[in-house]
Write a protein that holds these residues in place. Structure first.
Motif, PDB file in Angstrom:
ATOM      1  N   MET A   1      -6.424 -37.578  21.482  1.00  0.00           N
ATOM      2  CA  MET A   1      -5.684 -37.400  20.233  1.00  0.00           C
ATOM      3  C   MET A   1      -5.216 -35.946  20.102  1.00  0.00           C
ATOM      4  O   MET A   1      -6.006 -35.025  20.341  1.00  0.00           O
ATOM      5  CB  MET A   1      -6.596 -37.765  19.051  1.00  0.00           C
ATOM      6  N   ILE A   2      -3.983 -35.762  19.738  1.00  0.00           N
ATOM      7  CA  ILE A   2      -3.464 -34.404  19.568  1.00  0.00           C
ATOM      8  C   ILE A   2      -3.910 -33.885  18.200  1.00  0.00           C
ATOM      9  O   ILE A   2      -3.667 -34.511  17.177  1.00  0.00           O
ATOM     10  CB  ILE A   2      -1.932 -34.388  19.719  1.00  0.00           C
ATOM     11  N   ARG A   3      -4.592 -32.696  18.218  1.00  0.00           N
ATOM     12  CA  ARG A   3      -5.124 -32.142  16.971  1.00  0.00           C
ATOM     13  C   ARG A   3      -4.712 -30.683  16.810  1.00  0.00           C
ATOM     14  O   ARG A   3      -4.259 -30.058  17.769  1.00  0.00           O
ATOM     15  CB  ARG A   3      -6.663 -32.268  16.958  1.00  0.00           C
ATOM     16  N   PHE A   4      -4.897 -30.182  15.607  1.00  0.00           N
ATOM     17  CA  PHE A   4      -4.483 -28.814  15.286  1.00  0.00           C
ATOM     18  C   PHE A   4      -5.627 -28.025  14.660  1.00  0.00           C
ATOM     19  O   PHE A   4      -5.389 -27.090  13.908  1.00  0.00           O
ATOM     20  CB  PHE A   4      -3.263 -28.861  14.340  1.00  0.00           C
ATOM     21  N   ASP A   5      -6.868 -28.400  14.989  1.00  0.00           N
ATOM     22  CA  ASP A   5      -8.023 -27.697  14.412  1.00  0.00           C
ATOM     23  C   ASP A   5      -7.947 -26.207  14.763  1.00  0.00           C
ATOM     24  O   ASP A   5      -7.644 -25.841  15.896  1.00  0.00           O
ATOM     25  CB  ASP A   5      -9.318 -28.302  14.971  1.00  0.00           C
ATOM     26  N   GLY A   6      -8.221 -25.376  13.771  1.00  0.00           N
ATOM     27  CA  GLY A   6      -8.195 -23.928  13.995  1.00  0.00           C
ATOM     28  C   GLY A   6      -6.804 -23.329  13.942  1.00  0.00           C
ATOM     29  O   GLY A   6      -6.644 -22.111  13.963  1.00  0.00           O
ATOM     30  N   ARG A   7      -5.792 -24.148  13.883  1.00  0.00           N
ATOM     31  CA  ARG A   7      -4.406 -23.657  13.833  1.00  0.00           C
ATOM     32  C   ARG A   7      -3.946 -23.493  12.388  1.00  0.00           C
ATOM     33  O   ARG A   7      -4.323 -24.275  11.503  1.00  0.00           O
ATOM     34  CB  ARG A   7      -3.454 -24.621  14.540  1.00  0.00           C
ATOM     35  N   ALA A  81       6.787 -12.475   2.990  1.00  0.00           N
ATOM     36  CA  ALA A  81       5.698 -12.879   2.086  1.00  0.00           C
ATOM     37  C   ALA A  81       5.143 -14.256   2.457  1.00  0.00           C
ATOM     38  O   ALA A  81       3.942 -14.515   2.312  1.00  0.00           O
ATOM     39  CB  ALA A  81       6.199 -12.882   0.643  1.00  0.00           C
ATOM     40  N   ILE A  82       6.016 -15.136   2.929  1.00  0.00           N
ATOM     41  CA  ILE A  82       5.575 -16.485   3.315  1.00  0.00           C
ATOM     42  C   ILE A  82       4.599 -16.401   4.497  1.00  0.00           C
ATOM     43  O   ILE A  82       3.529 -17.025   4.497  1.00  0.00           O
ATOM     44  CB  ILE A  82       6.806 -17.371   3.658  1.00  0.00           C
ATOM     45  N   ILE A  83       4.955 -15.603   5.488  1.00  0.00           N
ATOM     46  CA  ILE A  83       4.062 -15.454   6.656  1.00  0.00           C
ATOM     47  C   ILE A  83       2.786 -14.715   6.239  1.00  0.00           C
ATOM     48  O   ILE A  83       1.681 -15.037   6.671  1.00  0.00           O
ATOM     49  CB  ILE A  83       4.789 -14.721   7.808  1.00  0.00           C
ATOM     50  N   GLN A  84       2.945 -13.727   5.353  1.00  0.00           N
ATOM     51  CA  GLN A  84       1.772 -12.966   4.882  1.00  0.00           C
ATOM     52  C   GLN A  84       0.784 -13.884   4.157  1.00  0.00           C
ATOM     53  O   GLN A  84      -0.432 -13.676   4.234  1.00  0.00           O
ATOM     54  CB  GLN A  84       2.240 -11.824   3.951  1.00  0.00           C
ATOM     55  N   THR A  85       1.306 -14.910   3.470  1.00  0.00           N
ATOM     56  CA  THR A  85       0.428 -15.874   2.783  1.00  0.00           C
ATOM     57  C   THR A  85      -0.509 -16.549   3.785  1.00  0.00           C
ATOM     58  O   THR A  85      -1.689 -16.792   3.501  1.00  0.00           O
ATOM     59  CB  THR A  85       1.272 -16.929   2.035  1.00  0.00           C
ATOM     60  N   ALA A  86       0.026 -16.865   4.968  1.00  0.00           N
ATOM     61  CA  ALA A  86      -0.822 -17.471   6.014  1.00  0.00           C
ATOM     62  C   ALA A  86      -1.884 -16.477   6.471  1.00  0.00           C
ATOM     63  O   ALA A  86      -3.074 -16.814   6.592  1.00  0.00           O
ATOM     64  CB  ALA A  86       0.032 -17.917   7.199  1.00  0.00           C
ATOM     65  N   ARG A  92      -4.343 -15.977  10.276  1.00  0.00           N
ATOM     66  CA  ARG A  92      -3.466 -16.031  11.446  1.00  0.00           C
ATOM     67  C   ARG A  92      -2.249 -16.914  11.153  1.00  0.00           C
ATOM     68  O   ARG A  92      -2.179 -17.564  10.110  1.00  0.00           O
ATOM     69  CB  ARG A  92      -4.204 -16.551  12.680  1.00  0.00           C
ATOM     70  N   ILE A  93      -1.324 -16.911  12.091  1.00  0.00           N
ATOM     71  CA  ILE A  93      -0.161 -17.803  11.995  1.00  0.00           C
ATOM     72  C   ILE A  93       0.124 -18.337  13.410  1.00  0.00           C
ATOM     73  O   ILE A  93       0.383 -17.558  14.327  1.00  0.00           O
ATOM     74  CB  ILE A  93       1.077 -17.082  11.383  1.00  0.00           C
ATOM     75  N   ASN A 139       3.284 -13.546  19.397  1.00  0.00           N
ATOM     76  CA  ASN A 139       3.338 -12.939  20.737  1.00  0.00           C
ATOM     77  C   ASN A 139       2.062 -12.168  21.043  1.00  0.00           C
ATOM     78  O   ASN A 139       1.547 -12.234  22.158  1.00  0.00           O
ATOM     79  CB  ASN A 139       4.574 -12.046  20.868  1.00  0.00           C
ATOM     80  N   ALA A 140       1.533 -11.467  20.029  1.00  0.00           N
ATOM     81  CA  ALA A 140       0.311 -10.682  20.259  1.00  0.00           C
ATOM     82  C   ALA A 140      -0.878 -11.585  20.577  1.00  0.00           C
ATOM     83  O   ALA A 140      -1.726 -11.247  21.407  1.00  0.00           O
ATOM     84  CB  ALA A 140       0.011  -9.816  19.030  1.00  0.00           C
ATOM     85  N   GLN A 141      -0.935 -12.756  19.962  1.00  0.00           N
ATOM     86  CA  GLN A 141      -2.102 -13.637  20.187  1.00  0.00           C
ATOM     87  C   GLN A 141      -1.889 -14.586  21.369  1.00  0.00           C
ATOM     88  O   GLN A 141      -2.789 -15.337  21.750  1.00  0.00           O
ATOM     89  CB  GLN A 141      -2.436 -14.420  18.914  1.00  0.00           C
ATOM     90  N   GLY A 142      -0.687 -14.572  21.947  1.00  0.00           N
ATOM     91  CA  GLY A 142      -0.427 -15.407  23.124  1.00  0.00           C
ATOM     92  C   GLY A 142      -0.326 -16.883  22.826  1.00  0.00           C
ATOM     93  O   GLY A 142      -0.512 -17.735  23.695  1.00  0.00           O
TER      94      GLY A 142
END
Ligand code: NAI
Length: 302
Positions: A1-7, A81-86, A92-93, A139-142
């Motif tokens: 199953m494709i999951r997004f845990d931690g994302r 601001a939208i990305i900063q909210t994450a 992280r984003i 890019n920094a987190q790869g």
């Protein structure tokens, strides 16, 4: 199953329609979601927080994690601001789905240039501002997955949609280069070209039986796949509507090569124009500036 845990995912314009479905699906598979929506009308007037709040409540009620953001994508500050909210809420984003959109349809003869600037502000610049703010972190987190929302109005044209269609195709151009630049850091950038019955398309006067099949939730699995670790594709435009999926791509014809040392006349071009434009002999465009130049020159020698 494709999951997004931690994302951590940002979905813009997620208070209704397609964006809401994307947000609910990602959250149901473990992603923490920033639900952005300024809550305005289809043409972009007004705004209120209830659209985003409702979707956050739905996600939470189903046991997921989400936070609302009400900024407009159409300003540099809003995008940041939208990305900063994450970052502020979830640290992280990883995933960005640029989905917010408005319509201001008019034939080009009646076009209002203010509408052009407004529509470009939401669709093209809104996409750019959010992608730009997320880019360095991904890019920094790869790892990064970005999906832009284009339209058949851009890839093929549609009467009355000159402002919308050109903004929508602009983001395909942005994707083409970001796909190249993100490759080394595992940042994939793709486009979705959806078809769905939402408040945006509800008044387009299409056949009712046909519209019935266009459930927005049928688009989201393709978007979610493009956001997944499993997805290795970058620079693709995927069509999704009524449970059908495909790919849109630019092609260049094999065309015709004259001897550059001898020059070319207008008449030669006119004479061979059918061969130059013959789409039955065409190949997908590939990245880079050379295109088919060398390939055609080589054909002279054969
Ligand atoms: P929708 O009108 O239901 O959803 C768009 C959402 O974007 C709304 O909730 C709206 O409040 C929000 N929004 C508008 N301006 C914003 C801004 N400046 N900042 C933040 N949020 C903003 O429409 P739908 O159909 O769900 O559209 C989603 C995307 O899909 C749009 O980009 C649209 O152009 C695109 N699209 C939709 C198609 C369809 O068949 N529904 C076809 C092709 C493209």
């Amino acid at each position: 199953m494709i999951r997004f845990d931690g994302r951590v995912a940002v979905v813009t314009g997620a208070g209704a329609g397609l964006g809401r479905e994307h947000a609910l699906l990602l959250a149901s598979r473990g992603a923490k979601v920033v639900v952005n929506d300024l809550g305005g009308s289809v043409s972009g007037e007004g705004g209120n927080s209830s659209a985003a709040d409702k979707v956050v409540a739905e996600i939470k009620a189903a046991g997921g994690e989400a936070v609302a953001n009400y900024d407009s994508v159409a300003t540099r500050e809003g995008g940041a601001a939208i990305i900063q909210t994450a970052l502020d809420n979830f640290g992280r984003i990883d995933i960005l789905i640029c989905n917010a959109g408005v319509l201001r349809d008019k034939s080009f003869a009646k076009a209002d240039l203010d509408d052009f600037e407004f529509v470009f502000g939401v669709h093209y610049f809104g996409t750019l501002y959010c992608a730009h703010a997320a880019w360095k972190h991904m890019n920094a987190q790869g790892f990064g997955r970005i999906v832009f929302t284009t339209s058949i109005a851009g890839t093929s044209g549609n009467f009355g949609q000159s402002n919308y269609g050109s903004a929508k195709l602009g983001m395909v151009g942005l994707m083409n280069t970001l796909a190249i630049e993100g490759q080394k850091n595992n940042v994939k950038v793709n486009c979705i070209s959806p078809g769905a019955l939402t408040r945006m398309t509800g008044n387009l006067g299409m056949d009712e039986d046909f519209m019935e099949k266009l459930k927005p939730g049928l688009v989201s699995p393709a978007v979610a796949y493009l956001c997944s670790e499993e997805c290795d594709v970058s620079g693709a435009t995927i069509t999704a509507a009524a449970g059908g999926f495909g790919r849109v791509h630019m092609f260049e014809t094999r065309g015709v090569q004259f001897d550059p040392a001898k020059g070319v006349t207008i008449e030669q071009v006119a004479e061979r124009f059918d061969d130059i434009t013959d789409l039955t002999r065409a190949d997908p465009c590939t990245p880079g500036a050379e295109g088919k130049i060398q390939e055609r020159l080589d054909s002279l020698a054969r």
